[in-house]
Scaffold this active site. Structure first.
Site, PDB file in Angstrom:
ATOM      1  N   CYS A  78      40.609 -43.754 -31.551  1.00 55.05           N
ATOM      2  CA  CYS A  78      41.250 -43.279 -30.305  1.00 55.05           C
ATOM      3  C   CYS A  78      41.564 -44.376 -29.300  1.00 55.05           C
ATOM      4  O   CYS A  78      42.728 -44.559 -28.938  1.00 55.05           O
ATOM      5  CB  CYS A  78      40.357 -42.236 -29.651  1.00 55.05           C
TER       6      CYS A  78
HETATM    7  C1  UGA Z   1      36.903 -41.791 -27.138  1.00 58.66           C
HETATM    8  C2  UGA Z   1      36.688 -41.214 -25.730  1.00 58.66           C
HETATM    9  O1  UGA Z   1      35.433 -41.666 -25.230  1.00 58.66           O
HETATM   10  C3  UGA Z   1      36.704 -39.681 -25.759  1.00 58.66           C
HETATM   11  O2  UGA Z   1      36.590 -39.163 -24.442  1.00 58.66           O
HETATM   12  C4  UGA Z   1      38.026 -39.216 -26.377  1.00 58.66           C
HETATM   13  O3  UGA Z   1      38.106 -37.812 -26.465  1.00 58.66           O
HETATM   14  C5  UGA Z   1      38.152 -39.820 -27.770  1.00 58.66           C
HETATM   15  O4  UGA Z   1      38.115 -41.264 -27.672  1.00 58.66           O
HETATM   16  C6  UGA Z   1      39.460 -39.362 -28.344  1.00 58.66           C
HETATM   17  O5  UGA Z   1      40.502 -39.694 -27.766  1.00 58.66           O
HETATM   18  O6  UGA Z   1      39.464 -38.594 -29.298  1.00 58.66           O
HETATM   19  P1  UGA Z   1      35.323 -42.114 -29.281  1.00 58.66           P
HETATM   20  O7  UGA Z   1      36.495 -42.771 -29.942  1.00 58.66           O
HETATM   21  O8  UGA Z   1      34.540 -41.100 -30.029  1.00 58.66           O
HETATM   22  O9  UGA Z   1      35.783 -41.387 -27.924  1.00 58.66           O
HETATM   23  O10 UGA Z   1      34.326 -43.279 -28.902  1.00 58.66           O
HETATM   24  P2  UGA Z   1      33.740 -43.935 -27.567  1.00 58.66           P
HETATM   25  O11 UGA Z   1      32.409 -43.394 -27.299  1.00 58.66           O
HETATM   26  O12 UGA Z   1      34.733 -43.868 -26.481  1.00 58.66           O
HETATM   27  O13 UGA Z   1      33.578 -45.436 -28.047  1.00 58.66           O
HETATM   28  C7  UGA Z   1      34.723 -46.201 -28.423  1.00 58.66           C
HETATM   29  C8  UGA Z   1      34.338 -47.629 -28.706  1.00 58.66           C
HETATM   30  O14 UGA Z   1      33.969 -48.308 -27.512  1.00 58.66           O
HETATM   31  C9  UGA Z   1      33.185 -47.820 -29.669  1.00 58.66           C
HETATM   32  O15 UGA Z   1      33.504 -48.855 -30.553  1.00 58.66           O
HETATM   33  C10 UGA Z   1      32.026 -48.221 -28.771  1.00 58.66           C
HETATM   34  O16 UGA Z   1      31.061 -49.008 -29.413  1.00 58.66           O
HETATM   35  C11 UGA Z   1      32.752 -48.996 -27.689  1.00 58.66           C
HETATM   36  N1  UGA Z   1      32.038 -49.027 -26.405  1.00 58.66           N
HETATM   37  C12 UGA Z   1      31.833 -47.900 -25.704  1.00 58.66           C
HETATM   38  C13 UGA Z   1      31.620 -50.249 -25.894  1.00 58.66           C
HETATM   39  O17 UGA Z   1      31.821 -51.316 -26.503  1.00 58.66           O
HETATM   40  N2  UGA Z   1      30.992 -50.270 -24.680  1.00 58.66           N
HETATM   41  C14 UGA Z   1      30.765 -49.149 -23.962  1.00 58.66           C
HETATM   42  O18 UGA Z   1      30.193 -49.253 -22.851  1.00 58.66           O
HETATM   43  C15 UGA Z   1      31.197 -47.934 -24.483  1.00 58.66           C
END
Ligand code: UGA
Length: 437
Positions: free
Chosen positions: A269
Site C-alpha cells: 500500500c
Molecule cells: C497501510 C496503512 O497503515 C493502512 O492504514 C492502510 O489501510 C493500508 O496501508 C492500505 O492502504 O491498505 P499496511 O500496508 O498494512 O497499512 O502497513 P503499515 O502498518 O502502514 O506499515 C507499512 C510499512 O511501514 C511497513 O514496512 C512498516 O515496517 C513500516 N513502518 C511503519 C515503519 O518503518 N515505521 C513506522 O513507524 C511504521
C-alpha cells in the site's frame, strides 16, 4: 438486508468475516475458485491474525461464499467492491480487476429490478469512481447512477496484521458520493455496524478517493522524515533516533506514532499509493516535490543498510549473511515490496551466501529465490556459522536473541535495522539504523 462483498483479499475477507460473525446476511464473492474452496474450508488464503477464527464463526452463522456476481447483484442491497488495484508497469494503478467487476455488475444489473448501492472500497485514484466505474456500470446496465443503482466511494484504512480489529473498530469511515439517498443508506449501515463512536466523514467521490492517498502518503512522509533523522543520527556520535522520537513525540502537534526508523516502508500500500499520488499530481500539472523526496528517502534506506554491512564486513563476496525477517512487517506473511527481499537481491549480486528466517513468510520467499538462498526453521539455525546477522522485521523473537545465541555465529556482527537489541548488553559488534557510533 443482504450485503455482497466482491474480492476476498485482506479487505474483503476481513469485512465479510466480521459482518458474518455478527450475523449480517453476507455473501463473499471471488472469481478464484481455489481461493473460494480454501475459504469455504474455514481457512484464510493468507496469514492474518484472528481472521481464521472470525471466518469460521461467520461461516457457521450467516456468511455465504460464491463466485456468482449475478446472484449478488440481484439479491444484495449493498455491494462492496474490494478487489485489488496493484501497481501497473507505468507506475500508476492497474484497474483491470475493478473494471472487470464493474462490467459484470453492470451486466447483472441489466437483468434485475434490484437497485443495489455499489460501494467502492478498492483504492482508486481521484476521479475513478465517478469517471471510470460509474461509466462502465451505466454502459453495461443501461441504467443511470442514482436511479437504477447507487454508487459510493468508501476507502479502507485497515492495516495488515490488524485487519480484524481495524474492521471492527476503524478510526474513521469515509463516505463519498453525490446522491443523498445512497449516502444516507450507507451511513445508516455503518452507524449500525460501529455505533456513533466512529467519526463518519461525508464528502463527494473524488475527495473520498483523495483522502485515502493523502492518508497513506502522510504516513509514508512520517516514516521517511524519521529515517532521514536516523541517517543524521548515524553520523553523530552517541545519538539514538529513539531518544529524538521520545522527545518530539511528546509534542502533541507531532505525536509519537509512525515514527519508527527502519529499513524503509514496504508492503502493498504505502509505496504504491505514494507512487500513484506522485503520478496523479504530475498528470494534473502539480509538481510533487515533497512526495518525490519521500520516495527517494525510502529508496535510500536499503542502500543505507548495504553501506553499514559493507563497512562492517569489508568483503561481502562469499560471506555467510543471516537475514532475520522477510515480511514487510511483523504479524504478516506478506513480502510485497518488502525491503528484506530488496536487500537479499543486492547481497546476492555481491555473491554473499544468504540464510533467512521468518516465522511466517518463508513459503512466499521460496517462490522468489528458490534454492538461491537457504532457509532456516529457527533463529538459532539461521545465525549458526554466519559472518553477519541483519535484523529486518521486528518479530518479537528477534528481540530475545542472547549473547549465548550469538556465540553460534562465526563472527559476532549484528546489523539491526529496527534497534531491537540493546548494544550495551551485547557481546558483539553492533551497528544499527539510527544509532551514531
Ligand atoms: C497501510 C496503512 O497503515 C493502512 O492504514 C492502510 O489501510 C493500508 O496501508 C492500505 O492502504 O491498505 P499496511 O500496508 O498494512 O497499512 O502497513 P503499515 O502498518 O502502514 O506499515 C507499512 C510499512 O511501514 C511497513 O514496512 C512498516 O515496517 C513500516 N513502518 C511503519 C515503519 O518503518 N515505521 C513506522 O513507524 C511504521
Amino acid at each position: 438486508m443482504k450485503i455482497g462483498i466482491i474480492g476476498l483479499g485482506f479487505v474483503g475477507l476481513s469485512l465479510a468475516s466480521v459482518l458474518g460473525s455478527k450475523k449480517y446476511n453476507v455473501v463473499g464473492i471471488d472469481s478464484d475458485r481455489k481461493k473460494v474452496s480454501t475459504i469455504l474450508s474455514g481457512k484464510s488464503p493468507f496469514y492474518e491474525p484472528k481472521l481464521d477464527i472470525m471466518l469460521k464463526k461467520a461461516l457457521a452463522k450467516s456468511l455465504q461464499i460464491s463466485s456468482d456476481i449475478q446472484f449478488a447483484t440481484s439479491n444484495c442491497q449493498l455491494l462492496f467492491i474490494t478487489v485489488g488495484t496493484p501497481p501497473s508497469k507505468d507506475g500508476y494503478i492497474d484497474l483491470t480487476k475493478v473494471k472487470q467487476v464493474a462490467k459484470e455488475i453492470g451486466e447483472a444489473l441489466s437483468k434485475t429490478v434490484n437497485k443495489p448501492i455499489i460501494i467502492v472500497k478498492s483504492t482508486v485514484a481521484p476521479g475513478t469512481t465517478n469517471e471510470v466505474i460509474k461509466f462502465i456500470l451505466e454502459k453495461y446496465s443501461k441504467k443511470k447512477a442514482g436511479v437504477g443503482f447507487g454508487i459510493i466511494a468508501n476507502p479502507e484504512f485497515l492495516r495488515e496484521g490488524k485487519a480484524v480489529d481495524d474492521t471492527i473498530s476503524p478510526h474513521i469511515v469515509v463516505i463519498g458520493g453525490n446522491d443523498q439517498k445512497s449516502i444516507s443508506r450507507v451511513k445508516k449501515f455503518f452507524l449500525k455496524m460501529h455505533g456513533n463512536k466512529v467519526p463518519l466523514i461525508e464528502t463527494n467521490h473524488q475527495t473520498a478517493e483523495l483522502i485515502k492517498y493523502a492518508n497513506n502518503s502522510f504516513l509514508a512522509t512520517k516514516i521517511s522524515f524519521i529515517n532521514q533523522i536516523a541517517s543524521i543520527c548515524q553520523s553523530l556520535p552517541e545519538t539514538n533516533v529513539e531518544d529524538v522520537v521520545r522527545a518530539i513525540g511528546l509534542d502533541p502537534r507531532i505525536g509519537k506514532l509512525f515514527l519508527k526508523a527502519g529499513p524503509g516502508y514496504g508492503g502493498s500500500c504505502l509505496p504504491k499509493d505514494l507512487q500513484t499520488l506522485i503520478k496523479f499530481s504530475s498528470r494534473i500539472g502539480k509538481k510533487p516535490i515533497l512526495l518525490e523526496a519521500v520516495r527517494e528517502t525510502n529508496n535510500f534506506q536499503v542502500r543505507n543498510l548495504m553501506i553499514l554491512i559493507k563497512e562492517a564486513l569489508q568483503k561481502i563476496r562469499g560471506r555467510r549473511i543471516s537475514i532475520l525477517g522477510l515480511s514487510f512487517k511483523e504479524g504478516s506473511d506478506d513480502i510485497r515490496e518488502s525491503v528484506s527481499i530488496k536487500l537479499i537481491r543486492l547481497l546476492l549480486k555481491k555473491q554473499a551466501k544468504i540464510i533467512v528466517h521468518d516465522p511466517k513468510a518463508i513459503e512466499n520467499t521460496k517462490m522468489i529465490f528458490g534454492d538461491k538462498i537457504s532457509y532456516a526453521d529457527s533463529v538459532k539455525a539461521a545465525i549458526k556459522g554466519s559472518h553477519c546477522t541483519v535484523i529486518m522485521t521486528p518479530w518479537k523473537e528477534y528481540s530475545n536473541l542472547t549473547n549465548n545465541d550469538l556465540r553460534l555465529m562465526k563472527r559476532r556482527l549484528i546489523i539491526d535495522s529496527r534497534r531491537l537489541l540493546d548494544r550495551y548488553k551485547l557481546d558483539a559488534e553492533y551497528h544499527a539504523i539510527g544509532i551514531g557510533e
